[in-house]
Design a protein around this motif. Sequence first.
Motif, PDB file in Angstrom:
ATOM      1  N   ALA A  99     -39.121  11.735  19.498  1.00  0.00           N
ATOM      2  CA  ALA A  99     -38.282  11.838  20.691  1.00  0.00           C
ATOM      3  C   ALA A  99     -36.984  12.588  20.402  1.00  0.00           C
ATOM      4  O   ALA A  99     -36.372  13.156  21.298  1.00  0.00           O
ATOM      5  N   ILE A 100     -36.549  12.571  19.157  1.00  0.00           N
ATOM      6  CA  ILE A 100     -35.323  13.269  18.748  1.00  0.00           C
ATOM      7  C   ILE A 100     -35.735  14.479  17.914  1.00  0.00           C
ATOM      8  O   ILE A 100     -36.459  14.334  16.930  1.00  0.00           O
ATOM      9  N   ASP A 101     -35.280  15.661  18.304  1.00  0.00           N
ATOM     10  CA  ASP A 101     -35.777  16.856  17.619  1.00  0.00           C
ATOM     11  C   ASP A 101     -34.684  17.781  17.097  1.00  0.00           C
ATOM     12  O   ASP A 101     -34.938  18.931  16.765  1.00  0.00           O
ATOM     13  N   ASN A 102     -33.424  17.281  17.023  1.00  0.00           N
ATOM     14  CA  ASN A 102     -32.376  18.119  16.448  1.00  0.00           C
ATOM     15  C   ASN A 102     -31.362  17.252  15.722  1.00  0.00           C
ATOM     16  O   ASN A 102     -31.162  16.078  16.047  1.00  0.00           O
ATOM     17  N   ASP A 103     -30.710  17.842  14.722  1.00  0.00           N
ATOM     18  CA  ASP A 103     -29.794  17.096  13.858  1.00  0.00           C
ATOM     19  C   ASP A 103     -28.615  16.509  14.617  1.00  0.00           C
ATOM     20  O   ASP A 103     -28.160  15.403  14.319  1.00  0.00           O
ATOM     21  N   GLU A 104     -28.109  17.253  15.586  1.00  0.00           N
ATOM     22  CA  GLU A 104     -26.934  16.781  16.328  1.00  0.00           C
ATOM     23  C   GLU A 104     -27.242  15.494  17.092  1.00  0.00           C
ATOM     24  O   GLU A 104     -26.459  14.527  17.066  1.00  0.00           O
ATOM     25  N   GLU A 105     -28.382  15.461  17.757  1.00  0.00           N
ATOM     26  CA  GLU A 105     -28.764  14.256  18.496  1.00  0.00           C
ATOM     27  C   GLU A 105     -29.030  13.098  17.544  1.00  0.00           C
ATOM     28  O   GLU A 105     -28.621  11.962  17.797  1.00  0.00           O
ATOM     29  N   ALA A 106     -29.699  13.372  16.442  1.00  0.00           N
ATOM     30  CA  ALA A 106     -29.990  12.322  15.463  1.00  0.00           C
ATOM     31  C   ALA A 106     -28.710  11.716  14.919  1.00  0.00           C
ATOM     32  O   ALA A 106     -28.595  10.493  14.753  1.00  0.00           O
ATOM     33  N   ALA A 107     -27.709  12.561  14.646  1.00  0.00           N
ATOM     34  CA  ALA A 107     -26.444  12.075  14.103  1.00  0.00           C
ATOM     35  C   ALA A 107     -25.676  11.239  15.115  1.00  0.00           C
ATOM     36  O   ALA A 107     -24.864  10.389  14.735  1.00  0.00           O
ATOM     37  N   SER A 108     -25.931  11.470  16.413  1.00  0.00           N
ATOM     38  CA  SER A 108     -25.235  10.699  17.445  1.00  0.00           C
ATOM     39  C   SER A 108     -25.962   9.408  17.800  1.00  0.00           C
ATOM     40  O   SER A 108     -25.372   8.496  18.387  1.00  0.00           O
ATOM     41  N   VAL A 109     -27.258   9.311  17.440  1.00  0.00           N
ATOM     42  CA  VAL A 109     -28.061   8.150  17.821  1.00  0.00           C
ATOM     43  C   VAL A 109     -28.198   7.139  16.681  1.00  0.00           C
ATOM     44  O   VAL A 109     -27.912   5.955  16.842  1.00  0.00           O
ATOM     45  N   PHE A 110     -28.635   7.594  15.519  1.00  0.00           N
ATOM     46  CA  PHE A 110     -28.991   6.663  14.440  1.00  0.00           C
ATOM     47  C   PHE A 110     -27.798   5.897  13.843  1.00  0.00           C
ATOM     48  O   PHE A 110     -27.870   4.675  13.704  1.00  0.00           O
ATOM     49  N   PRO A 111     -26.703   6.563  13.458  1.00  0.00           N
ATOM     50  CA  PRO A 111     -25.605   5.801  12.827  1.00  0.00           C
ATOM     51  C   PRO A 111     -25.021   4.690  13.701  1.00  0.00           C
ATOM     52  O   PRO A 111     -24.859   3.559  13.222  1.00  0.00           O
ATOM     53  N   PRO A 112     -24.700   4.937  14.997  1.00  0.00           N
ATOM     54  CA  PRO A 112     -24.176   3.831  15.818  1.00  0.00           C
ATOM     55  C   PRO A 112     -25.180   2.699  15.984  1.00  0.00           C
ATOM     56  O   PRO A 112     -24.802   1.522  16.046  1.00  0.00           O
ATOM     57  N   LEU A 113     -26.448   3.050  16.061  1.00  0.00           N
ATOM     58  CA  LEU A 113     -27.492   2.050  16.219  1.00  0.00           C
ATOM     59  C   LEU A 113     -27.564   1.124  15.002  1.00  0.00           C
ATOM     60  O   LEU A 113     -27.726  -0.093  15.131  1.00  0.00           O
ATOM     61  N   LEU A 114     -27.397   1.696  13.824  1.00  0.00           N
ATOM     62  CA  LEU A 114     -27.551   0.941  12.589  1.00  0.00           C
ATOM     63  C   LEU A 114     -26.259   0.284  12.106  1.00  0.00           C
ATOM     64  O   LEU A 114     -26.295  -0.595  11.240  1.00  0.00           O
ATOM     65  N   ALA A 115     -25.124   0.691  12.669  1.00  0.00           N
ATOM     66  CA  ALA A 115     -23.827   0.260  12.149  1.00  0.00           C
ATOM     67  C   ALA A 115     -23.648  -1.254  12.067  1.00  0.00           C
ATOM     68  O   ALA A 115     -23.215  -1.768  11.025  1.00  0.00           O
ATOM     69  N   PRO A 116     -23.969  -2.050  13.113  1.00  0.00           N
ATOM     70  CA  PRO A 116     -23.743  -3.503  13.009  1.00  0.00           C
ATOM     71  C   PRO A 116     -24.542  -4.145  11.883  1.00  0.00           C
ATOM     72  O   PRO A 116     -24.010  -4.982  11.144  1.00  0.00           O
ATOM     73  N   TYR A 117     -25.798  -3.750  11.750  1.00  0.00           N
ATOM     74  CA  TYR A 117     -26.638  -4.309  10.691  1.00  0.00           C
ATOM     75  C   TYR A 117     -26.140  -3.891   9.312  1.00  0.00           C
ATOM     76  O   TYR A 117     -25.985  -4.723   8.406  1.00  0.00           O
ATOM     77  N   LEU A 118     -25.862  -2.599   9.140  1.00  0.00           N
ATOM     78  CA  LEU A 118     -25.468  -2.103   7.818  1.00  0.00           C
ATOM     79  C   LEU A 118     -24.090  -2.617   7.408  1.00  0.00           C
ATOM     80  O   LEU A 118     -23.847  -2.878   6.221  1.00  0.00           O
ATOM     81  N   LYS A 119     -23.195  -2.788   8.362  1.00  0.00           N
ATOM     82  CA  LYS A 119     -21.870  -3.308   8.027  1.00  0.00           C
ATOM     83  C   LYS A 119     -21.984  -4.682   7.397  1.00  0.00           C
ATOM     84  O   LYS A 119     -21.302  -5.001   6.420  1.00  0.00           O
ATOM     85  N   ARG A 120     -22.856  -5.505   7.953  1.00  0.00           N
ATOM     86  CA  ARG A 120     -23.056  -6.840   7.391  1.00  0.00           C
ATOM     87  C   ARG A 120     -23.651  -6.762   5.985  1.00  0.00           C
ATOM     88  O   ARG A 120     -23.420  -7.624   5.138  1.00  0.00           O
ATOM     89  N   GLN A 121     -24.413  -5.714   5.710  1.00  0.00           N
ATOM     90  CA  GLN A 121     -25.049  -5.542   4.411  1.00  0.00           C
ATOM     91  C   GLN A 121     -24.149  -4.802   3.415  1.00  0.00           C
ATOM     92  O   GLN A 121     -24.611  -4.440   2.331  1.00  0.00           O
TER      93      GLN A 121
END
Length: 366
Positions: A99-121
């Motif tokens: 569904a995501i086919d370019n680096d700019e979109e991936a950089a805007s979607v994945f990090p915010p999505l993962l931030a709460p989980y990864l911060k705890r880790q």
Amino acid sequence: MAGTKTVTFDRHQHMLVLANGESRRGVDSYDFLLHRADLQGMRPTELKEALRRVLVDGEVVVNITHDDSVDEEYSVAEPVSFKLSAGQLIVSVGHVNNAIDNDEEAASVFPPLLAPYLKRQRASVRSVEMDLYSYHPLIWNIEISCSLRGRDMADLFQIGEGTLALLRAFESGELTRETALELLRSGNASVLIGQEEGPWLDVKSAHYDLRSPYGKISIAQAVARFANAEHGGIVVVGMRGKRVPGGEIISSTCPVPVDGRTLRSYQTAIEQHLYPPPDYLSIETVPVDGGRLIVLHIPPQPEEHKPFLVHGAIVDGRIEGAFISIVRRRGESSIPITAPAVHATMAAGRALLRRGELPADLEDRP
């Protein structure tokens, strides 16, 4: 022995040597393969030191396999791997997403999505890049920087697995009741930490006291709230909520004791105090942090079964056993169903019984 290193690099044989004397070679000079069992007890700082001896510049990749035997040529690698890059030990996750086919979109979607989980880790997204050798399906390589202190390589691998589970759950673009249930059942409840409670998710840190009328009515009301809601919901016993500006988030797991009578006690309390019985209600235990959670899943209910009634009410902290309470979920809170709404439902039913159609003044009522 306390002073024995958990992993070293043999420069002459060009292989990683484990504390038990076994060796792990690679497909090529900069690509090694470890068994997942090798990660238990392996110190990240020692793997980092061993990989530094492989080369001065560039990257070294360590793939992981679940196969019973480690075969450099035929073993299937897991989507979670490790990488030494610019002197830093990185967890790398390969995620398939067309569904995501370019680096700019991936950089805007994945990090915010993962931030709460990864911060705890004690971790964070370092980079997101498309695999240059993938076309269909598209594979995104998500690199994660982790604190190495107090951890072994199995811990880092688990962070990668949790990241992958969360990414898969969010394939639809948002966390849903169905994907949250999948995470809970797959043993990835900790991935939900940092996520908001909402119209279909409620958590409770300790068991309901099912020996008391108060506890029995409380659990029946918790189920009724979601049974009366449009989209159903999930009640998780063994997770703690925390108030934050704008709402409430899941802050931690706190596993609860479970024995052979636990699920039946929940089922009996609901049967005694909730009418009608919700369709396909499930009550189960799921693993987390070496313990168990209780998960009550209430699928969306047929409109003709609503409103669900609770025999008993809690008014200003007091038990009113002769009362009938009707509640539903709205946002993060529960509200009583209003008298006009109950009356409209009853009136509509009577109208249908008499004439087979709704009167005009009832069709638009809530």
